[in-house]
Design a protein around this motif. Structure first.
Motif, PDB file in Angstrom:
ATOM      1  N   TYR A   1       2.956   3.394  12.128  1.00  0.00           N
ATOM      2  CA  TYR A   1       3.436   4.793  12.179  1.00  0.00           C
ATOM      3  C   TYR A   1       2.532   5.767  11.419  1.00  0.00           C
ATOM      4  CZ  TYR A   1       7.435   1.686  12.794  1.00  0.00           C
ATOM      5  OH  TYR A   1       8.245   0.636  13.154  1.00  0.00           O
ATOM      6  N   GLY A   2       1.436   5.286  10.846  1.00  0.00           N
ATOM      7  CA  GLY A   2       0.571   6.177  10.065  1.00  0.00           C
ATOM      8  C   GLY A   2       1.283   6.733   8.850  1.00  0.00           C
ATOM      9  N   LYS A   3       2.157   5.924   8.236  1.00  0.00           N
ATOM     10  CA  LYS A   3       2.933   6.341   7.055  1.00  0.00           C
ATOM     11  C   LYS A   3       2.902   5.231   6.019  1.00  0.00           C
ATOM     12  CE  LYS A   3       5.401  10.095   8.611  1.00  0.00           C
ATOM     13  NZ  LYS A   3       5.539  11.341   7.896  1.00  0.00           N
ATOM     14  N   LEU A   4       3.152   5.592   4.785  1.00  0.00           N
ATOM     15  CA  LEU A   4       3.217   4.617   3.692  1.00  0.00           C
ATOM     16  C   LEU A   4       4.571   4.767   2.993  1.00  0.00           C
ATOM     17  CD1 LEU A   4      -0.363   5.065   2.166  1.00  0.00           C
ATOM     18  CD2 LEU A   4       0.409   3.346   3.816  1.00  0.00           C
TER      19      LEU A   4
ATOM     20  N   THR B   1       0.850  -1.202   0.000  1.00  0.00           N
ATOM     21  CA  THR B   1       0.000   0.000   0.000  1.00  0.00           C
ATOM     22  C   THR B   1       0.880   1.244   0.000  1.00  0.00           C
ATOM     23  OG1 THR B   1      -1.632  -1.218   1.295  1.00  0.00           O
ATOM     24  CG2 THR B   1      -1.912   1.164   1.165  1.00  0.00           C
ATOM     25  N   TYR B   2       0.578   2.132  -0.931  1.00  0.00           N
ATOM     26  CA  TYR B   2       1.315   3.407  -1.031  1.00  0.00           C
ATOM     27  C   TYR B   2       0.378   4.411  -1.700  1.00  0.00           C
ATOM     28  CZ  TYR B   2       5.362   6.515  -1.804  1.00  0.00           C
ATOM     29  OH  TYR B   2       6.224   7.581  -1.795  1.00  0.00           O
ATOM     30  N   PHE B   3       0.905   5.549  -2.061  1.00  0.00           N
ATOM     31  CA  PHE B   3       0.118   6.507  -2.832  1.00  0.00           C
ATOM     32  C   PHE B   3       0.344   6.223  -4.319  1.00  0.00           C
ATOM     33  CE2 PHE B   3       1.196   8.576   1.238  1.00  0.00           C
ATOM     34  CZ  PHE B   3      -0.088   8.631   1.743  1.00  0.00           C
ATOM     35  N   ASN B   4      -0.312   6.989  -5.178  1.00  0.00           N
ATOM     36  CA  ASN B   4      -0.189   6.723  -6.615  1.00  0.00           C
ATOM     37  C   ASN B   4       1.082   7.370  -7.175  1.00  0.00           C
ATOM     38  OD1 ASN B   4      -0.833   5.722  -9.115  1.00  0.00           O
ATOM     39  ND2 ASN B   4      -2.154   7.461  -9.658  1.00  0.00           N
ATOM     40  N   TRP B   5       2.187   6.972  -6.605  1.00  0.00           N
ATOM     41  CA  TRP B   5       3.504   7.479  -7.014  1.00  0.00           C
ATOM     42  C   TRP B   5       4.464   6.295  -7.118  1.00  0.00           C
ATOM     43  CZ3 TRP B   5       3.537  10.524  -1.834  1.00  0.00           C
ATOM     44  CH2 TRP B   5       2.619  11.585  -1.881  1.00  0.00           C
ATOM     45  N   MET B   6       5.602   6.571  -7.797  1.00  0.00           N
ATOM     46  CA  MET B   6       6.698   5.603  -7.782  1.00  0.00           C
ATOM     47  C   MET B   6       7.518   5.799  -6.500  1.00  0.00           C
ATOM     48  SD  MET B   6       7.944   5.902 -11.743  1.00  0.00           S
ATOM     49  CE  MET B   6       7.668   7.654 -12.014  1.00  0.00           C
ATOM     50  N   TRP B   7       8.103   6.953  -6.411  1.00  0.00           N
ATOM     51  CA  TRP B   7       8.905   7.464  -5.290  1.00  0.00           C
ATOM     52  C   TRP B   7       9.559   6.386  -4.441  1.00  0.00           C
ATOM     53  CZ3 TRP B   7      11.084  11.822  -5.808  1.00  0.00           C
ATOM     54  CH2 TRP B   7      11.600  12.510  -4.713  1.00  0.00           C
ATOM     55  N   ILE B   8       9.126   6.161  -3.176  1.00  0.00           N
ATOM     56  CA  ILE B   8       9.888   5.224  -2.340  1.00  0.00           C
ATOM     57  C   ILE B   8       9.336   3.795  -2.342  1.00  0.00           C
ATOM     58  CG2 ILE B   8      10.993   6.892  -0.805  1.00  0.00           C
ATOM     59  CD1 ILE B   8       8.752   6.536   1.209  1.00  0.00           C
TER      60      ILE B   8
ATOM     61  N   GLU C   1      -7.029  12.309  -0.036  1.00  0.00           N
ATOM     62  CA  GLU C   1      -7.932  11.741   0.980  1.00  0.00           C
ATOM     63  C   GLU C   1      -7.179  11.425   2.269  1.00  0.00           C
ATOM     64  OE1 GLU C   1     -11.095   9.720  -2.146  1.00  0.00           O
ATOM     65  OE2 GLU C   1      -9.920   8.391  -0.873  1.00  0.00           O
ATOM     66  N   TRP C   2      -5.977  10.932   2.108  1.00  0.00           N
ATOM     67  CA  TRP C   2      -5.145  10.614   3.275  1.00  0.00           C
ATOM     68  C   TRP C   2      -4.903  11.877   4.102  1.00  0.00           C
ATOM     69  CZ3 TRP C   2      -2.551   6.079   4.978  1.00  0.00           C
ATOM     70  CH2 TRP C   2      -1.548   6.288   5.931  1.00  0.00           C
ATOM     71  N   MET C   3      -4.534  12.957   3.432  1.00  0.00           N
ATOM     72  CA  MET C   3      -4.193  14.187   4.134  1.00  0.00           C
ATOM     73  C   MET C   3      -5.427  14.841   4.765  1.00  0.00           C
ATOM     74  SD  MET C   3      -1.044  14.079   4.067  1.00  0.00           S
ATOM     75  CE  MET C   3      -0.467  15.571   4.842  1.00  0.00           C
TER      76      MET C   3
ATOM     77  N   GLY D   1       6.432  -1.606   7.847  1.00  0.00           N
ATOM     78  CA  GLY D   1       6.567  -0.227   7.376  1.00  0.00           C
ATOM     79  C   GLY D   1       8.022   0.062   7.034  1.00  0.00           C
ATOM     80  N   GLN D   2       8.271   1.273   6.536  1.00  0.00           N
ATOM     81  CA  GLN D   2       9.608   1.771   6.168  1.00  0.00           C
ATOM     82  C   GLN D   2      10.084   1.148   4.847  1.00  0.00           C
ATOM     83  OE1 GLN D   2      11.308   4.273   7.295  1.00  0.00           O
ATOM     84  NE2 GLN D   2      10.105   4.725   9.129  1.00  0.00           N
ATOM     85  N   SER D   3      10.097   2.002   3.823  1.00  0.00           N
ATOM     86  CA  SER D   3      10.353   1.507   2.470  1.00  0.00           C
ATOM     87  C   SER D   3      11.667   0.739   2.323  1.00  0.00           C
ATOM     88  CB  SER D   3      10.325   2.676   1.481  1.00  0.00           C
ATOM     89  OG  SER D   3      11.290   3.647   1.826  1.00  0.00           O
ATOM     90  N   PHE D   4      12.738   1.210   2.979  1.00  0.00           N
ATOM     91  CA  PHE D   4      14.020   0.518   2.803  1.00  0.00           C
ATOM     92  C   PHE D   4      14.012  -0.815   3.565  1.00  0.00           C
ATOM     93  CE2 PHE D   4      17.113   3.342   0.571  1.00  0.00           C
ATOM     94  CZ  PHE D   4      16.208   4.350   0.245  1.00  0.00           C
ATOM     95  N   ALA D   5      13.340  -0.853   4.711  1.00  0.00           N
ATOM     96  CA  ALA D   5      13.223  -2.115   5.459  1.00  0.00           C
ATOM     97  C   ALA D   5      12.418  -3.127   4.643  1.00  0.00           C
ATOM     98  CB  ALA D   5      12.562  -1.876   6.814  1.00  0.00           C
TER      99      ALA D   5
HETATM  100  N1  LIG Z   1      11.099   6.734   6.057  1.00  0.00           N
HETATM  101  C1  LIG Z   1       9.773   6.353   5.605  1.00  0.00           C
HETATM  102  C2  LIG Z   1       9.043   7.600   5.121  1.00  0.00           C
HETATM  103  C3  LIG Z   1       7.569   7.328   4.968  1.00  0.00           C
HETATM  104  C4  LIG Z   1       6.838   8.585   4.559  1.00  0.00           C
HETATM  105  O1  LIG Z   1       7.119   9.695   5.051  1.00  0.00           O
HETATM  106  N2  LIG Z   1       5.866   8.406   3.674  1.00  0.00           N
HETATM  107  C5  LIG Z   1       5.085   9.514   3.227  1.00  0.00           C
HETATM  108  C6  LIG Z   1       4.821   9.382   1.721  1.00  0.00           C
HETATM  109  S1  LIG Z   1       6.333   9.393   0.795  1.00  0.00           S
HETATM  110  C7  LIG Z   1       3.734   9.515   3.939  1.00  0.00           C
HETATM  111  O2  LIG Z   1       3.256   8.477   4.380  1.00  0.00           O
HETATM  112  N3  LIG Z   1       3.120  10.694   4.042  1.00  0.00           N
HETATM  113  C8  LIG Z   1       1.825  10.855   4.641  1.00  0.00           C
HETATM  114  C9  LIG Z   1       1.896  11.281   6.078  1.00  0.00           C
HETATM  115  O3  LIG Z   1       3.000  11.532   6.590  1.00  0.00           O
HETATM  116  O4  LIG Z   1       0.834  11.406   6.712  1.00  0.00           O
HETATM  117  C10 LIG Z   1       9.887   5.298   4.482  1.00  0.00           C
HETATM  118  O5  LIG Z   1      10.929   5.231   3.842  1.00  0.00           O
HETATM  119  O6  LIG Z   1       8.939   4.522   4.305  1.00  0.00           O
END
Ligand SMILES: N[C@@H](CCC(=O)N[C@@H](CS)C(=O)NCC(=O)O)C(=O)O
Length: 212
Positions: free
Chosen positions: A55-58, A9-16, A40-42, A71-75
């Motif tokens: 962590y509430g992050k993608l 699960t992520y956003f509609n981006w390539m990025w991380i 919608e997330w924001m 969680g954590q893209s590199f992990a």
């Molecule tokens: N260090 C984390 C960074 C995760 C991160 O900051 N993701 C952003 C999108 S690139 C996110 O979830 N943003 C929404 C928010 O912080 O609420 C990783 O590499 O996964």
């Protein structure tokens, strides 16, 4: 219909998240490629339960086989690399993979502030990145890559950092609208070779088109 082992699960981006999509494509694993709306997330849209995600992050990867939500893209990328033997053949190879991955992470952290910067700040960040950051890191990796024969960043097999490097060098090029590899022919050729791997090419051809 069988449920895929993985849900990313992520956003509609390539990025991380894209290196993980490359990895799963390369090892031939089908995955649910869930793309939530950033807007919608924001807005804390009730459709999305942020508590579902550590962590509430993608991005977040679910591996149903191991009952894991990570969680954590590199992990995530490193976990899959270990699972599919894409960390080289020795602990030294694995350590070199980690080193290059952390280089790319440091580089990423230097361009990320552009996301919220005004035009003047953006120009300053871009200039510092091109003049200092890129030569600092790429001159070392370019030499290492040449000394290693040019095909693989580490050892004599494909590792997860080959995907990371090809992807992030492309991302930086797109994000900065600059060919950052002009002075780094080995890195440029390496990126090209990774994108020519049939599974990666296939994924790139079918993935949703997004700006970054
Ligand atoms: N260090 C984390 C960074 C995760 C991160 O900051 N993701 C952003 C999108 S690139 C996110 O979830 N943003 C929404 C928010 O912080 O609420 C990783 O590499 O996964």
């Amino acid at each position: 219909m069988t449920v895929p082992k993985y849900r990313l699960t992520y956003f509609n981006w390539m990025w991380i998240a894209e290196p993980t999509r490359f990895l799963l494509s390369y090892v031939g694993e089908d995955f649910e490629d869930v793309r939530l709306s950033y807007e919608e997330w924001m807005k804390d849209d009730p459709k999305i339960n942020k508590n579902d995600f550590p962590y509430g992050k993608l991005p977040v990867l679910e591996d149903r086989e191991n009952n894991l939500k990570l969680g954590q893209s590199f992990a995530i990328a490193r976990y899959l690399a270990r699972k599919y033997n894409l960390v080289g053949n020795t602990i030294v190879d694995a350590a070199k993979c980690d080193e290059y991955a952390d280089v790319l992470k440091d580089m990423l952290s230097e361009v990320e502030p552009m996301w919220r910067a005004d035009e003047k700040q953006k120009a300053e960040i871009k200039a510092a990145f091109l003049e200092k950051t890129v030569p600092r890191y790429f001159s070392v990796i370019e030499t290492d890559l040449k000394n290693n024969g040019g095909k693989y960043l580490v050892g004599k097999t494909t590792t997860w950092v080959d995907f990371l490097c090809a992807h992030f060098t492309e991302m930086f090029q797109i994000y900065l609208n600059t060919d950052i590899l002009t002075n780094y022919p080995a890195l440029k050729a390496h990126q090209h070779q990774v994108f020519e791997i049939s599974a990666i090419k296939e994924w790139k051809d079918k993935r949703p088109v997004t700006p970054y």
